[in-house]
Design a protein around this motif. Structure first.
Motif, PDB file in Angstrom:
ATOM      1  N   ARG A  68       9.336 -34.144  61.184  1.00 59.58           N
ATOM      2  CA  ARG A  68       9.504 -35.542  60.771  1.00 59.58           C
ATOM      3  C   ARG A  68       8.822 -35.793  59.430  1.00 59.58           C
ATOM      4  NH1 ARG A  68      11.679 -39.053  64.517  1.00 59.58           N
ATOM      5  NH2 ARG A  68      12.100 -37.953  66.462  1.00 59.58           N
TER       6      ARG A  68
ATOM      7  N   THR B 237      11.729 -43.495  57.245  1.00 60.28           N
ATOM      8  CA  THR B 237      13.023 -43.672  57.915  1.00 60.28           C
ATOM      9  C   THR B 237      14.044 -44.320  56.984  1.00 60.28           C
ATOM     10  OG1 THR B 237      12.433 -45.836  58.778  1.00 60.28           O
ATOM     11  CG2 THR B 237      11.997 -43.951  60.217  1.00 60.28           C
TER      12      THR B 237
ATOM     13  N   GLU C  89      17.718 -42.328  68.172  1.00 58.15           N
ATOM     14  CA  GLU C  89      17.077 -43.409  67.391  1.00 58.15           C
ATOM     15  C   GLU C  89      18.086 -44.191  66.556  1.00 58.15           C
ATOM     16  OE1 GLU C  89      14.004 -41.149  65.291  1.00 58.15           O
ATOM     17  OE2 GLU C  89      13.682 -40.181  67.238  1.00 58.15           O
TER      18      GLU C  89
ATOM     19  N   ASN D 229      17.130 -46.929  63.016  1.00 58.03           N
ATOM     20  CA  ASN D 229      16.596 -46.133  61.903  1.00 58.03           C
ATOM     21  C   ASN D 229      16.489 -44.666  62.292  1.00 58.03           C
ATOM     22  OD1 ASN D 229      16.013 -48.631  60.573  1.00 58.03           O
ATOM     23  ND2 ASN D 229      14.200 -48.785  61.892  1.00 58.03           N
TER      24      ASN D 229
ATOM     25  N   ASP E  65      14.918 -40.691  60.952  1.00 60.86           N
ATOM     26  CA  ASP E  65      13.982 -40.058  60.030  1.00 60.86           C
ATOM     27  C   ASP E  65      14.760 -39.502  58.831  1.00 60.86           C
ATOM     28  OD1 ASP E  65      10.936 -38.984  60.215  1.00 60.86           O
ATOM     29  OD2 ASP E  65      12.217 -37.608  59.056  1.00 60.86           O
TER      30      ASP E  65
ATOM     31  N   ALA F  24       7.969 -45.075  58.464  1.00 62.48           N
ATOM     32  CA  ALA F  24       8.314 -45.183  59.890  1.00 62.48           C
ATOM     33  C   ALA F  24       7.317 -46.099  60.559  1.00 62.48           C
ATOM     34  CB  ALA F  24       8.271 -43.804  60.535  1.00 62.48           C
TER      35      ALA F  24
END
Ligand code: HEM
Length: 336
Positions: free
Chosen positions: A118, A122, A298, A304, A306, A331
């Motif tokens: 990650r 985002t 997500e 949103n 990543d 994020a």
């Protein structure tokens, strides 16, 4: 003299009458000899069967306004066989087959991981309206799928488990659900069509994506715009399959408005075959949108994704977002 004459006429009449009777008995005797010794109780139904085979229906004329009441036996034996045998086979094979493929895929390939980890930033993938439409359509679809499968598989699968009475109550509620949720589902399909049509026209990036197997088998990441070729396929299945089940479904829900018995039988065959294929396709979609791919949910959950997820799975789309200056925001901090 007069009485002798009357007597003579009477005797002549009696003689002629006796001869006529004897002649009748003689003529009737061979016919009687041909009669079977006992009555065949199925003789009339055999004739009815022949009539049905010839005409496909037994129909008369009536003088009351409802002309359909003149139909004594309507065509439908092939349709009944389709509904009770063929459809169960087709549905069973495509749905269980898809589940088997997904389980095997999960066990052999495993989850598609976010390989670069990650980034902590985002990018907005779907706005609130898009997510609302998606989840409304998805919820309706799941209820429609379960209640629809109940019509095809409920009797043989559920009656032995829950009994006739419970099955009857459940089926009645399922039928209400199936009828009423068809309306928001149809609206959802129309909105999905309008909302995402621009991103779902096939182009040359799809050819490359398909040639590289979508990167699903190896650890490849073929470039994709907002929607890759697999998602475009899902989109068109939803739009065309959803359109087909909606049109054929309404023909069945409002009988005799536009279609007669045979038209409705065709509608039912199309409705049920498209529906079971649709369910199988959606199982694959649900898999890849949830446990099949890390970070995918997500997109429809919070809206949103990543930035690294976008880079791996939709690199051309991320480039566009960068060019528009909408590509990155920190994020949200995970809840403590
Ligand atoms: C519980 C069930 C479902 C889950 C978990 C799910 C999940 C998702 C996710 C995560 C996306 C976004 C993918 C991305 O960002 O690239 C998506 C997109 C989409 N979903 Fe679903 N979905 C479900 C059910 C459905 C159903 C039932 C339908 C239609 C009847 C549907 C139609 C679509 C369409 C047309 C898209 C856009 C194209 C695509 O990404 O494949 N979804 N879904």
């Amino acid at each position: 003299m007069a009485s002798l004459g009357r007597l003579f006429r009477l005797a002549l009449g009696a003689t002629l009458g006796t001869w006529a009777l004897l002649l009748l008995v003689a003529l009737a005797a061979p016919v009687q000899a041909q009669q079977p010794s006992s009555v065949n109780p199925t003789a009339s139904s055999v004739k009815e069967q022949q009539l049905l085979q010839e005409l496909n229906r037994i129909q008369g004329r009536v003088s009351i306004p409802d002309k359909r009441s003149g139909m004594l036996e309507q065509p439908g034996r092939d349709w009944r066989n389709f509904h009770e045998v063929t459809l169960r086979w087709i549905g069973g094979i495509v749905i269980l087959g898809m589940l088997a493929v997904l389980v095997i895929f999960y066990l052999t390939r495993g989850q598609v991981r976010l390989e670069s980890g990650r980034s902590g930033r985002t990018v907005v993938r779907f706005n609130a309206f898009e997510r609302l439409v998606h989840w409304m359509t998805a919820t309706c679809f799941i209820v429609l799928a379960i209640s629809g499968l109940n019509i095809t598989f409920g009797r043989p699968l559920l009656i032995p488990l829950i009994g006739l009475e419970a099955f009857s109550d459940w089926s009645q509620w399922a039928k209400y659900g199936h009828n009423y949720l068809s309306f928001p589902f149809t609206i959802g399909v129309i909105l999905i069509f309008l909302m995402w049509i621009a991103g779902n026209i096939p182009d040359k990036t799809d050819v490359e994506w398909i040639k590289r197997g979508g990167g699903l088998l190896g650890h490849d990441h073929p470039p994709a715009k907002h929607f890759n070729a697999g998602q475009k396929m899902i989109y068109w299945i939803v739009v065309l399959g959803g359109g087909a089940v909606a049109i054929t479904g309404y023909l069945l829900m409002f009988p005799f408005y536009t279609a007669g018995i045979e038209g409705m039988q065709v509608a039912q065959v199309v409705h049920s075959i498209v529906a079971v294929l649709f369910v199988a396709a959606m199982l694959a979609h649900i898999y890849i949108g949830s446990i099949g791919m890390e970070g995918a949910f997500e997109a429809m959950g919070t809206g949103n994704v990543d930035v690294n997820w976008a880079k791996e799975h939709h690199s051309l789309w991320l480039e566009q977002q960068k060019a528009a200056g909408t590509d990155a925001r920190p994020a949200a901090a995970p809840a403590e």
